[in-house]
Design a protein around this motif. Structure first.
Motif, PDB file in Angstrom:
ATOM      1  N   ARG A 115      53.012 -41.756  28.026  1.00  0.00           N
ATOM      2  CA  ARG A 115      53.397 -41.667  29.432  1.00  0.00           C
ATOM      3  C   ARG A 115      53.403 -40.200  29.891  1.00  0.00           C
ATOM      4  N   LEU A 116      53.939 -39.317  29.015  1.00  0.00           N
ATOM      5  CA  LEU A 116      54.040 -37.893  29.347  1.00  0.00           C
ATOM      6  C   LEU A 116      52.663 -37.310  29.661  1.00  0.00           C
ATOM      7  N   LYS A 117      51.665 -37.775  28.885  1.00  0.00           N
ATOM      8  CA  LYS A 117      50.301 -37.259  29.087  1.00  0.00           C
ATOM      9  C   LYS A 117      49.756 -37.614  30.465  1.00  0.00           C
ATOM     10  N   LYS A 118      50.318 -38.664  31.061  1.00  0.00           N
ATOM     11  CA  LYS A 118      49.793 -39.129  32.350  1.00  0.00           C
ATOM     12  C   LYS A 118      50.575 -38.601  33.546  1.00  0.00           C
ATOM     13  N   ARG A 119      51.479 -37.648  33.330  1.00  0.00           N
ATOM     14  CA  ARG A 119      52.248 -37.096  34.459  1.00  0.00           C
ATOM     15  C   ARG A 119      51.316 -36.596  35.556  1.00  0.00           C
ATOM     16  N   ARG A 120      51.725 -36.814  36.789  1.00  0.00           N
ATOM     17  CA  ARG A 120      50.945 -36.314  37.929  1.00  0.00           C
ATOM     18  C   ARG A 120      51.348 -34.879  38.264  1.00  0.00           C
ATOM     19  N   THR A 121      52.612 -34.532  37.983  1.00  0.00           N
ATOM     20  CA  THR A 121      53.126 -33.232  38.422  1.00  0.00           C
ATOM     21  C   THR A 121      53.522 -32.385  37.212  1.00  0.00           C
ATOM     22  N   THR A 122      53.691 -31.083  37.460  1.00  0.00           N
ATOM     23  CA  THR A 122      54.120 -30.159  36.411  1.00  0.00           C
ATOM     24  C   THR A 122      55.575 -30.450  36.035  1.00  0.00           C
TER      25      THR A 122
END
Lengths: 371, 371
Positions: free
Chosen positions: B218-225
């Motif tokens: 899930r972390l790899k798919k973050r949209r934002t910083t």
């Protein structure tokens, strides 16, 4: 593995950029009986720490306390509280830690100007003052003691120019606090952060910070929410401030505070200026003796840090091999270079209780045998 | 004040909601010789801590380590990394710490649904499962052991329902780790955080966390910083992960890690299930003896925590006066209530090395004399 085996740790002489060996009294203080974080006796100890930190920072800033994290957490707390997205920020980058400060500013979304200066030198004052006049930054970040290069930054007219142009000045004092001249009030610095494991001769894990009234007034005018809770000065004040009800924010790291309490006591007992002098004397002794094995200082005299001295690695000498022999055969740690200085310099720290002539002798005896 | 006077701290028996008295061996471990944070011997100790934490969390999650801050910092790290502005979040709020988690979610800018349940009870499962089905939250936050009320939350079908609806589940294990049944992998929990100063019998200052592979994906798919550097899992992995080059992120709190290393060793030596049983037995002993001075448990039996038991303060008994007499005359700390439970309940903690029948006897002897 039995409990006995695994707990045996060979004593190391830590002459790198930090951590240093804590003072023996500080280590002993860590074992003091545990108190609750709202126990009046603990709050008294905490308040004594705040007072002693003020003396070591040379400030009367009411808001002076150790953040419950390592040195980097102090940087994050100050930048998160005093810089907002869209703010104009000017960060001086002449080493790894200046670069980190600029990264933080960009992460926050500030309009960040990086003033890049040569690694191993100090800021070109005229250029920098000119940039302040031109960009009128709300936030200026400078590393006072750049641990990655061994350079001290003199303040001169910088704070006055920052203030004249409507900004506040944040100083990274990670390696300078307790090791060399630092005058938060005398120089009119707005906010500063440091760490426990260098000049204060404590274990790593705390980040002393100090915040001026000018900066607090600025905090009240923030347009946006402070993005962190753990590092939120407004929220934490309810616990820190002895005029308030001492509301729970987080459980303070009690044992580490005991260590700091003792470390600061030792500093004030020695005398802050005497401590600075000791660091200066032993850095000179280090440099004088370094010529014996062909080590040349990387930084010119007037820009040199006393706490961490950097030397150029002589031609034909293998960085890794020397450092690992030092560590494994002689139990001495020194630091290598970071980034563009990797394999080019050594960083030798003489900080806190480690700043002693006999440590210099021990180091050169070992280095002489290896090189 | 001489150095001798100021360092004398009376021994206190800490029977509040934490900190507890650390185990004597843990306190001694704090004084082990300092090592550098990149010293191979230190990294070995750090890796042993990670492995032991996995055993105590009952997980095989590779990413399991102590965050360099107090329990609250673990909450901030997990929420900052796994929740983004605009995400749908569902937080169960039945006490102070559930409320704090919801505050965090709102601070991040998540579309936050607060599931409010009665302070002193556990979640109404059908209602909660219904809410998950309805809001399909990306992030569900639950306090496993609500320290403010003394309630344990049973997991039952919750994780499966969260996953079926595309979310991840974050568990606050601050008071449960090392004190009662906790099965991160067995229950299929995605992320969890705890603290050092309760069930682990260490000083406050570390926050063990564990992160599943599902969460890392899930972390790899973050949209934002990720808004923080200090609490940035991606950045910190370069130091934590033993398959990587161990790049510097921040200076680990070495002495505190020594303490954790010893604290975890003692837990595994006792046996995790034996430790749970000891906490259970002593909580029962506490409740059995409490009837002697008219103390009634606040929480019904099936929802009760073993680590912190809450009692209703009898009519006509003054909260503050009893607690300050306990502290000042008998050297015993117990906790009062928070928020809407202030002056209504006492919180009595029997955690880690403090979970002993003789401590219960000492407490009731003192309480009997006061009330």
């Amino acid at each position: 593995m039995t409990s006995k085996d695994e707990t045996v740790i060979e004593k190391r002489l830590l002459l790198g950029p930090g951590p240093s060996n804590p003072s023996p009294n500080v280590l002993q203080a860590l074992t003091r009986p545990m108190l609750g974080h709202l126990d009046p006796r603990f709050l008294e100890i905490f308040d004594v720490c705040k007072d002693r930190l003020r003396q070591v920072f040379r400030t009367e800033n009411e808001l002076t306390f150790p953040v419950s994290g390592t040195g980097t957490s102090g940087m994050e707390m100050l930048m998160n509280n005093f810089l907002e997205a869209g703010d104009e920020a000017l960060i001086a980058v002449g080493g790894f830690f200046g670069g980190r400060m600029a990264d933080f500013a960009e992460r926050i979304g500030a309009k960040t100007t990086r003033y890049n200066y040569e690694w191993g030198t100090s800021i070109n004052k005229d250029e920098f003052l000119g940039l302040i006049e031109k960009t009128k930054p709300k936030f200026v970040g400078i590393v006072h003691a750049e641990t990655s290069t061994g350079v001290i930054q003199h303040m001169d007219e910088i704070p006055a120019t920052v203030h004249k142009n409507g900004g506040i000045l944040c100083l990274d004092c990670v390696t300078s606090l307790g090791t060399c001249e630092l005058e938060i009030d005398g120089w009119d610095i707005d906010i500063a952060f440091s760490c426990s494991q260098k000049g204060l001769a404590c274990p790593p894990g705390l980040s002393p910070i100090t915040v001026s009234k000018r900066a607090m007034d600025r905090l009240k005018k923030r347009r946006t929410t402070i993005p962190s809770f753990y590092f939120n000065l407004k929220e934490i004040l309810a616990y820190i401030d002895d005029s308030q009800k001492r509301a729970y924010h987080h459980t303070a790291p009690i044992s580490m505070i005991y260590g700091l309490h003792e470390g600061l006591r030792e500093i004030l007992e020695e005398g802050l200026e005497a401590r600075w002098q000791r660091h200066r004397d032993n850095a000179h002794y280090l440099i004088k003796n370094a010529t014996g094995i062909d080590l040349t200082p990387f930084v010119k005299e007037e820009d040199r840090l006393y706490a961490v001295t950097t030397f150029m690695i002589p031609n034909g000498v293998d960085d890794q091999s020397v450092r690992s022999q030092l560590l494994n055969k002689y139990g001495i740690e020194i630091g290598g270079g970071f980034g563009k200085l990797a394999e080019k310099i050594w960083r030798i720290g003489l900080m806190g209780s480690n700043s002693k002539k006999e440590h210099v002798d021990r180091l050169f005896e070992a280095l002489g045998a290896i090189i």
